[in-house]
Write a protein that holds these residues in place. Structure first.
Motif, PDB file in Angstrom:
ATOM      1  N   ILE A 180       0.803  -1.225   0.000  1.00  0.00           N
ATOM      2  CA  ILE A 180       0.000   0.000   0.000  1.00  0.00           C
ATOM      3  C   ILE A 180       0.839   1.281   0.000  1.00  0.00           C
ATOM      4  CG2 ILE A 180      -2.030  -1.075   0.997  1.00  0.00           C
ATOM      5  CD1 ILE A 180      -1.329   0.086   3.674  1.00  0.00           C
ATOM      6  N   GLY A 181       2.101   1.203   0.409  1.00  0.00           N
ATOM      7  CA  GLY A 181       2.942   2.391   0.335  1.00  0.00           C
ATOM      8  C   GLY A 181       3.115   2.884  -1.087  1.00  0.00           C
ATOM      9  N   VAL A 182       3.067   1.952  -2.029  1.00  0.00           N
ATOM     10  CA  VAL A 182       3.183   2.310  -3.446  1.00  0.00           C
ATOM     11  C   VAL A 182       2.086   3.290  -3.857  1.00  0.00           C
ATOM     12  CG1 VAL A 182       1.819   0.298  -4.179  1.00  0.00           C
ATOM     13  CG2 VAL A 182       3.435   1.347  -5.777  1.00  0.00           C
ATOM     14  N   TYR A 183       0.926   3.236  -3.192  1.00  0.00           N
ATOM     15  CA  TYR A 183      -0.155   4.168  -3.496  1.00  0.00           C
ATOM     16  C   TYR A 183       0.184   5.604  -3.100  1.00  0.00           C
ATOM     17  CZ  TYR A 183      -3.672   0.615  -4.674  1.00  0.00           C
ATOM     18  OH  TYR A 183      -4.390  -0.383  -5.272  1.00  0.00           O
ATOM     19  N   CYS A 200      14.187   6.687   4.299  1.00  0.00           N
ATOM     20  CA  CYS A 200      13.102   5.833   4.787  1.00  0.00           C
ATOM     21  C   CYS A 200      13.400   5.344   6.196  1.00  0.00           C
ATOM     22  CB  CYS A 200      12.917   4.632   3.859  1.00  0.00           C
ATOM     23  SG  CYS A 200      11.656   3.459   4.425  1.00  0.00           S
ATOM     24  N   ALA A 201      12.385   5.371   7.033  1.00  0.00           N
ATOM     25  CA  ALA A 201      12.421   4.728   8.340  1.00  0.00           C
ATOM     26  C   ALA A 201      11.254   3.754   8.384  1.00  0.00           C
ATOM     27  CB  ALA A 201      12.308   5.757   9.458  1.00  0.00           C
ATOM     28  N   ALA A 202      11.534   2.512   8.732  1.00  0.00           N
ATOM     29  CA  ALA A 202      10.492   1.487   8.689  1.00  0.00           C
ATOM     30  C   ALA A 202      10.359   0.785  10.023  1.00  0.00           C
ATOM     31  CB  ALA A 202      10.800   0.462   7.597  1.00  0.00           C
ATOM     32  N   ALA A 203       9.128   0.385  10.337  1.00  0.00           N
ATOM     33  CA  ALA A 203       8.852  -0.477  11.482  1.00  0.00           C
ATOM     34  C   ALA A 203       8.785  -1.908  10.959  1.00  0.00           C
ATOM     35  CB  ALA A 203       7.540  -0.076  12.141  1.00  0.00           C
ATOM     36  N   LEU A 204       9.837  -2.684  11.221  1.00  0.00           N
ATOM     37  CA  LEU A 204       9.882  -4.067  10.766  1.00  0.00           C
ATOM     38  C   LEU A 204       9.095  -4.957  11.721  1.00  0.00           C
ATOM     39  CD1 LEU A 204      13.679  -4.324   9.827  1.00  0.00           C
ATOM     40  CD2 LEU A 204      11.764  -3.661   8.356  1.00  0.00           C
ATOM     41  N   LEU A 205       8.568  -6.040  11.176  1.00  0.00           N
ATOM     42  CA  LEU A 205       7.904  -7.006  12.048  1.00  0.00           C
ATOM     43  C   LEU A 205       8.931  -7.593  13.014  1.00  0.00           C
ATOM     44  CD1 LEU A 205       5.371  -8.940   9.796  1.00  0.00           C
ATOM     45  CD2 LEU A 205       5.265  -6.626  10.740  1.00  0.00           C
ATOM     46  N   ASP A 206       8.455  -8.050  14.165  1.00  0.00           N
ATOM     47  CA  ASP A 206       9.350  -8.543  15.207  1.00  0.00           C
ATOM     48  C   ASP A 206      10.229  -9.685  14.709  1.00  0.00           C
ATOM     49  OD1 ASP A 206       8.180  -6.709  16.852  1.00  0.00           O
ATOM     50  OD2 ASP A 206       6.862  -8.145  17.859  1.00  0.00           O
ATOM     51  N   ASP A 207      11.411  -9.791  15.290  1.00  0.00           N
ATOM     52  CA  ASP A 207      12.383 -10.794  14.862  1.00  0.00           C
ATOM     53  C   ASP A 207      11.820 -12.209  14.891  1.00  0.00           C
ATOM     54  OD1 ASP A 207      14.121  -8.717  14.626  1.00  0.00           O
ATOM     55  OD2 ASP A 207      15.421  -9.274  16.305  1.00  0.00           O
ATOM     56  N   ASP A 208      10.932 -12.496  15.844  1.00  0.00           N
ATOM     57  CA  ASP A 208      10.451 -13.873  15.970  1.00  0.00           C
ATOM     58  C   ASP A 208       9.457 -14.265  14.877  1.00  0.00           C
ATOM     59  OD1 ASP A 208       8.230 -12.456  16.787  1.00  0.00           O
ATOM     60  OD2 ASP A 208       8.199 -13.229  18.834  1.00  0.00           O
ATOM     61  N   ASP A 218       8.738  -5.072   6.285  1.00  0.00           N
ATOM     62  CA  ASP A 218       8.142  -3.885   6.898  1.00  0.00           C
ATOM     63  C   ASP A 218       6.646  -4.044   7.148  1.00  0.00           C
ATOM     64  OD1 ASP A 218       7.966  -3.914   4.056  1.00  0.00           O
ATOM     65  OD2 ASP A 218       7.411  -1.801   4.034  1.00  0.00           O
ATOM     66  N   GLY A 219       6.236  -3.565   8.332  1.00  0.00           N
ATOM     67  CA  GLY A 219       4.822  -3.485   8.638  1.00  0.00           C
ATOM     68  C   GLY A 219       4.291  -2.080   8.470  1.00  0.00           C
ATOM     69  N   ALA A 220       5.215  -1.104   8.578  1.00  0.00           N
ATOM     70  CA  ALA A 220       4.852   0.307   8.427  1.00  0.00           C
ATOM     71  C   ALA A 220       6.121   1.083   8.118  1.00  0.00           C
ATOM     72  CB  ALA A 220       4.197   0.838   9.704  1.00  0.00           C
ATOM     73  N   GLY A 221       5.941   2.299   7.633  1.00  0.00           N
ATOM     74  CA  GLY A 221       7.119   3.107   7.339  1.00  0.00           C
ATOM     75  C   GLY A 221       6.772   4.532   6.971  1.00  0.00           C
ATOM     76  N   VAL A 222       7.810   5.337   6.908  1.00  0.00           N
ATOM     77  CA  VAL A 222       7.709   6.730   6.475  1.00  0.00           C
ATOM     78  C   VAL A 222       8.860   7.009   5.522  1.00  0.00           C
ATOM     79  CG1 VAL A 222       7.726   9.153   7.156  1.00  0.00           C
ATOM     80  CG2 VAL A 222       6.663   7.453   8.658  1.00  0.00           C
ATOM     81  N   ILE A 223       8.544   7.595   4.379  1.00  0.00           N
ATOM     82  CA  ILE A 223       9.560   8.049   3.431  1.00  0.00           C
ATOM     83  C   ILE A 223       9.552   9.568   3.404  1.00  0.00           C
ATOM     84  CG2 ILE A 223      10.222   8.154   0.989  1.00  0.00           C
ATOM     85  CD1 ILE A 223       9.087   5.338   0.657  1.00  0.00           C
ATOM     86  N   MET A 345      11.308   3.151  -4.224  1.00  0.00           N
ATOM     87  CA  MET A 345      10.977   2.025  -3.349  1.00  0.00           C
ATOM     88  C   MET A 345      12.171   1.099  -3.140  1.00  0.00           C
ATOM     89  SD  MET A 345       7.173   1.524  -4.932  1.00  0.00           S
ATOM     90  CE  MET A 345       6.758   0.005  -4.104  1.00  0.00           C
ATOM     91  N   ASP A 346      12.974   0.903  -4.178  1.00  0.00           N
ATOM     92  CA  ASP A 346      14.199   0.105  -4.025  1.00  0.00           C
ATOM     93  C   ASP A 346      15.123   0.751  -2.999  1.00  0.00           C
ATOM     94  OD1 ASP A 346      13.253  -1.593  -5.983  1.00  0.00           O
ATOM     95  OD2 ASP A 346      14.674  -0.959  -7.534  1.00  0.00           O
ATOM     96  N   ALA A 347      15.282   2.076  -3.103  1.00  0.00           N
ATOM     97  CA  ALA A 347      16.155   2.790  -2.161  1.00  0.00           C
ATOM     98  C   ALA A 347      15.597   2.715  -0.741  1.00  0.00           C
ATOM     99  CB  ALA A 347      16.302   4.242  -2.596  1.00  0.00           C
ATOM    100  N   ALA A 348      14.277   2.866  -0.611  1.00  0.00           N
ATOM    101  CA  ALA A 348      13.651   2.802   0.711  1.00  0.00           C
ATOM    102  C   ALA A 348      13.846   1.421   1.337  1.00  0.00           C
ATOM    103  CB  ALA A 348      12.164   3.132   0.594  1.00  0.00           C
ATOM    104  N   ARG A 349      13.685   0.382   0.553  1.00  0.00           N
ATOM    105  CA  ARG A 349      13.855  -0.969   1.101  1.00  0.00           C
ATOM    106  C   ARG A 349      15.316  -1.228   1.492  1.00  0.00           C
ATOM    107  NH1 ARG A 349      13.511  -5.013  -1.741  1.00  0.00           N
ATOM    108  NH2 ARG A 349      13.255  -4.195  -3.871  1.00  0.00           N
TER     109      ARG A 349
END
Length: 363
Positions: A180-183, A200-208, A218-223, A345-349
């Motif tokens: 959905i970030g692509v939108y 980009c700063a992203a909230a990654l899903l937990d390590d487990d 990523d579960g969420a992020g800001v560019i 998006m490549d750079a953000a990832r």
């Protein structure tokens, strides 16, 4: 009459068929699925003639002019490439490919065969976003833009329960940005062009969760995207719900609207400066006016119409890249937006540490 087949049996494919079947310029042939019985059942349920059990079978069919691809992101490239090489036009669900390299190769191949390869990015075909673009001069010099799309996904609940899902799977080239970030990214590029720099700063899903996600995702992020004298922030999430509006701020006023994927409820607040008060301070107020936007029950109708226009243009002698593809320009113009968006998006990832198998082929 354009004869269209589809790949995939997901809800998004059903939504496309809702607008394809009543369209007088197109006819639904059938759908393709690895499960032949599923392909046949889906085809019959949506008024088609025959199912396809493989992409190769579909690509070789003389009964098909064009293909809508609504499969997982990771296989868009290979499926679209097979269709293009067989002379089929393709409308590929967003994001068109897993990364910019794949998209560039797909578009180059489409040019060789003079077929249309278009990303199904709804707002770039929606006249509502065109209305927003056309209203921007009223705001004066644009200084700040905020685009956002956050919606809690039930697929995240699956992940928390230990169940694998395509939406959060590195092998499927997914995650919040890709889904959905692509939108947020593509309307930004369509309205203002490619930014000078992105962070980009992203909230990654937990390590487990990584045993089922295949790596950091990523579960969420800001560019944060930088332009000369203008800063834009793009907010996206599939693990929370964002209830705020989109906003474009100029020196003369501010435009707000709901739903970056399907713009609605737009308003312009123009600044008024009043005389200084007794303490010597000037006061500022705004005058608000609604910006009327066209609406449609299923905005996929817009992208389908633009795709059909482009295909018909090639059938009357136009070069595919020059074929009209709606208010945002030609097929080539839309492809350029797709490529610039994937570069962002490549750079953000990379900055977030989200890596797909297809990225490793670039190393």
């Amino acid at each position: 009459m354009i004869r269209i087949a589809t790949i995939g049996t997901s809800m998004i494919t059903s939504s496309l068929l809702e607008v394809l079947n009543p369209n007088p310029r197109a006819v639904f042939v059938g759908t393709c699925s690895r499960d032949a019985q599923r392909a046949e059942a889906f085809t019959q349920a949506h008024g088609g003639d025959r199912g396809f059990s493989s992409v190769e079978d579909l690509a070789a069919s003389s009964d098909v002019d064009a293909v809508y691809i609504g499969s997982p992101n990771a296989i868009h490239y290979s499926q679209a490439l097979a269709c293009v090489r067989a002379g089929k036009h393709v409308l590929v669900e967003k994001p068109v490919c897993a990364n910019q390299r794949q998209a560039a190769e797909l578009f180059d191949e489409a040019a060789k065969h003079n077929v249309v390869a278009l990303e199904a990015m709804r707002p770039l075909h929606d006249p509502a976003l065109r209305q927003i673009r056309d209203a921007l001069p009223r705001l004066g010099t644009i200084r700040r833009t905020t685009l956002r799309f956050g919606k809690y996904s039930s697929r995240y609940t699956d992940v928390l329960a230990g169940r694998r899902t395509n939406i959060f799977d590195c092998a499927m080239a997914s995650g919040a940005l890709m889904d959905i970030g692509v939108y947020c990214v593509e309307p930004l590029v369509a309205l203002f062009g490619k930014p000078q720099a992105v962070q980009c700063a992203a909230a990654l899903l937990d390590d487990d969760t990584r045993g089922i996600t295949g790596g950091p995702i990523d579960g969420a992020g800001v560019i944060c995207a930088s332009y000369p004298g203008h800063i834009a922030t793009l907010h996206y999430s599939k693990i929370t719900s964002d209830l705020a509006e989109n906003q474009i701020e100029g020196e003369l006023g501010t435009l707000t609207f709901s739903g970056v994927s399907m713009p609605s409820n737009a308003r312009i607040d123009l600044r008024e400066t009043k005389a200084a008060d007794s303490a010597g301070y000037s006061s500022t107020s705004t005058t608000a006016s609604a910006l009327e936007l066209p609406s449609c029950p299923n905005t996929m109708a817009y992208e389908l119409d633009d795709f059909i226009d482009a295909v018909l243009a090639t059938q009357t002698g136009a070069r595919a890249a020059d074929a009209p593809a709606g208010w945002a320009g030609s097929v080539g113009d839309l492809q350029a937006i797709s490529l610039e968006s994937l570069e962002i998006m490549d750079a953000a990832r990379r900055q977030a540490g989200v890596v797909f198998p297809s990225d490793k082929q670039d190393q």
